[in-house]
Write a protein that holds these residues in place. Sequence first.
Motif, PDB file in Angstrom:
ATOM      1  N   ALA A   1       0.422   4.218   0.391  1.00 51.49           N
ATOM      2  CA  ALA A   1       0.312   2.845   0.882  1.00 51.49           C
ATOM      3  C   ALA A   1       1.653   2.410   1.458  1.00 51.49           C
ATOM      4  O   ALA A   1       2.708   2.912   1.053  1.00 51.49           O
ATOM      5  N   PRO A   2       1.639   1.474   2.416  1.00 45.65           N
ATOM      6  CA  PRO A   2       2.900   0.950   2.948  1.00 45.65           C
ATOM      7  C   PRO A   2       3.754   0.354   1.837  1.00 45.65           C
ATOM      8  O   PRO A   2       3.230  -0.208   0.860  1.00 45.65           O
ATOM      9  N   GLY A   3       5.073   0.463   1.988  1.00 47.61           N
ATOM     10  CA  GLY A   3       5.979   0.012   0.942  1.00 47.61           C
ATOM     11  C   GLY A   3       5.878  -1.462   0.609  1.00 47.61           C
ATOM     12  O   GLY A   3       6.149  -1.873  -0.520  1.00 47.61           O
ATOM     13  N   ASP A   4       5.495  -2.274   1.590  1.00 51.17           N
ATOM     14  CA  ASP A   4       5.434  -3.722   1.365  1.00 51.17           C
ATOM     15  C   ASP A   4       4.013  -4.213   1.126  1.00 51.17           C
ATOM     16  O   ASP A   4       3.732  -5.410   1.201  1.00 51.17           O
ATOM     17  N   SER A   5       3.086  -3.293   0.809  1.00 50.23           N
ATOM     18  CA  SER A   5       1.670  -3.669   0.694  1.00 50.23           C
ATOM     19  C   SER A   5       1.302  -4.226  -0.677  1.00 50.23           C
ATOM     20  O   SER A   5       0.254  -4.855  -0.831  1.00 50.23           O
ATOM     21  N   GLY A   6       2.126  -3.953  -1.688  1.00 45.62           N
ATOM     22  CA  GLY A   6       1.767  -4.336  -3.047  1.00 45.62           C
ATOM     23  C   GLY A   6       0.981  -3.270  -3.776  1.00 45.62           C
ATOM     24  O   GLY A   6       0.645  -3.438  -4.955  1.00 45.62           O
ATOM     25  N   PHE A   7       0.688  -2.147  -3.088  1.00 41.46           N
ATOM     26  CA  PHE A   7      -0.036  -1.038  -3.702  1.00 41.46           C
ATOM     27  C   PHE A   7       0.899   0.146  -3.879  1.00 41.46           C
ATOM     28  O   PHE A   7       1.797   0.377  -3.070  1.00 41.46           O
ATOM     29  N   SER A   8       0.647   0.930  -4.942  1.00 45.83           N
ATOM     30  CA  SER A   8       1.438   2.121  -5.227  1.00 45.83           C
ATOM     31  C   SER A   8       0.511   3.285  -5.512  1.00 45.83           C
ATOM     32  O   SER A   8      -0.652   3.109  -5.893  1.00 45.83           O
ATOM     33  N   SER A   9       1.030   4.481  -5.334  1.00 44.33           N
ATOM     34  CA  SER A   9       0.260   5.683  -5.645  1.00 44.33           C
ATOM     35  C   SER A   9      -0.228   5.627  -7.084  1.00 44.33           C
ATOM     36  O   SER A   9       0.532   5.319  -8.001  1.00 44.33           O
ATOM     37  N   GLY A  10      -1.508   5.907  -7.275  1.00 47.05           N
ATOM     38  CA  GLY A  10      -2.104   5.887  -8.606  1.00 47.05           C
ATOM     39  C   GLY A  10      -2.831   4.612  -8.948  1.00 47.05           C
ATOM     40  O   GLY A  10      -3.581   4.569  -9.937  1.00 47.05           O
ATOM     41  N   ASP A  11      -2.628   3.540  -8.164  1.00 46.24           N
ATOM     42  CA  ASP A  11      -3.346   2.291  -8.425  1.00 46.24           C
ATOM     43  C   ASP A  11      -4.849   2.495  -8.292  1.00 46.24           C
ATOM     44  O   ASP A  11      -5.321   3.239  -7.426  1.00 46.24           O
ATOM     45  N   LEU A  12      -5.596   1.807  -9.123  1.00 46.23           N
ATOM     46  CA  LEU A  12      -7.051   1.818  -9.039  1.00 46.23           C
ATOM     47  C   LEU A  12      -7.481   0.629  -8.189  1.00 46.23           C
ATOM     48  O   LEU A  12      -7.050  -0.507  -8.432  1.00 46.23           O
ATOM     49  N   VAL A  13      -8.331   0.877  -7.162  1.00 48.24           N
ATOM     50  CA  VAL A  13      -8.705  -0.185  -6.234  1.00 48.24           C
ATOM     51  C   VAL A  13     -10.206  -0.153  -5.956  1.00 48.24           C
ATOM     52  O   VAL A  13     -10.866   0.879  -6.078  1.00 48.24           O
ATOM     53  N   VAL A  14     -10.720  -1.303  -5.570  1.00 50.52           N
ATOM     54  CA  VAL A  14     -12.093  -1.446  -5.097  1.00 50.52           C
ATOM     55  C   VAL A  14     -12.047  -1.847  -3.630  1.00 50.52           C
ATOM     56  O   VAL A  14     -11.214  -2.673  -3.226  1.00 50.52           O
TER      57      VAL A  14
END
Length: 342
Positions: free
Chosen positions: A89-102
Amino acid sequence: MTELPMGSREVRLARTRAGLPAPGDFEIVSVPRPAAAGEVLVRNLCFLVSASLRQMIVKGASDEKGVPFPAIRTGEALRGEALGEVIAAPGDSGFSSGDLVVHFLGWRDYAVVPVTQCRKVRDDLPDRAAHLGHGWTAYAALTRGVAVRPGDTVFISSGGGAIGSMAAQVARLLGAARIIGSTSTREKADRLVAELGYDAAVHRDGPPILQQLSEAAPEGLDVFLDNVGGEQFQAGVAACREGGRVVVLGTLSQQLAAEDSGNSMPVPLDSTHILMKRLLIRGYSADDDPDARQEWERHLGDRLRSGQIRFPHVVVEGLAEAPRALERTIRGGYLGTVIVKI
């Protein structure tokens, strides 16, 4: 970190038809794994199979005003709610590798999702797939669409579907005294009572729905949550007692009609019932009340662990089985939410 495969699979619409879809209307295509390119790359873990997808893929489908999901054209990948793990994910997106998303790009192994269309969820549920449940939709409808009160008699059409299988439990949490569901067959009606917590169930294979409702709720209905339309909507309105509240979430009977496009649901109503009983009838979308979803999700883990809430669902293993699962879902072959595990 395990090296990612270079390829991905997706289920595409191979052809459209005016009637109900069949597995041969879809194809599984291998494509290069998509690149993130400033968006969120997600490895899908599972996705929801919804009967309402039929409305998006039927021959002649068009983008309908008020419907949040656009029509799917021949050659396009199917879409639907999915649960996945962020790969990049982009660095400024608020998401990180491993996050669980819908998100709403299911029906494929990997998805590139715009940042604004990705929603991070907590990884603390006994079953991760419960993030795809529609308890929150039922909760919003029964607290915002109408307000269930202690002692109410509640009728839920399509009582064994993704929403209905949760709605009975939500109504009970809110204090409903008697809960009636509808379904297609006597066998499924028995399962609604035995497995999903309904006090009674009516079914299409029996006498007229209004007659069955009159026997199941002789004093009338206080709340009617309608997912079906047609005869069931007509009967539910007629069975309401004075001050009854009706909330319309869907029109499955028309969406799933073999001879129709599924985009309209005309039904005659006796307006005398509405006038003399002072009925409240409203259409409702749970998306209008995002705070209701936040309320529901805040307590979902605890309720699942305590047994206060169950997540009735069927797991279908493998992307290759998804088209057949869709056909069976549309024809009413499952009870509860249908999840494809990739």
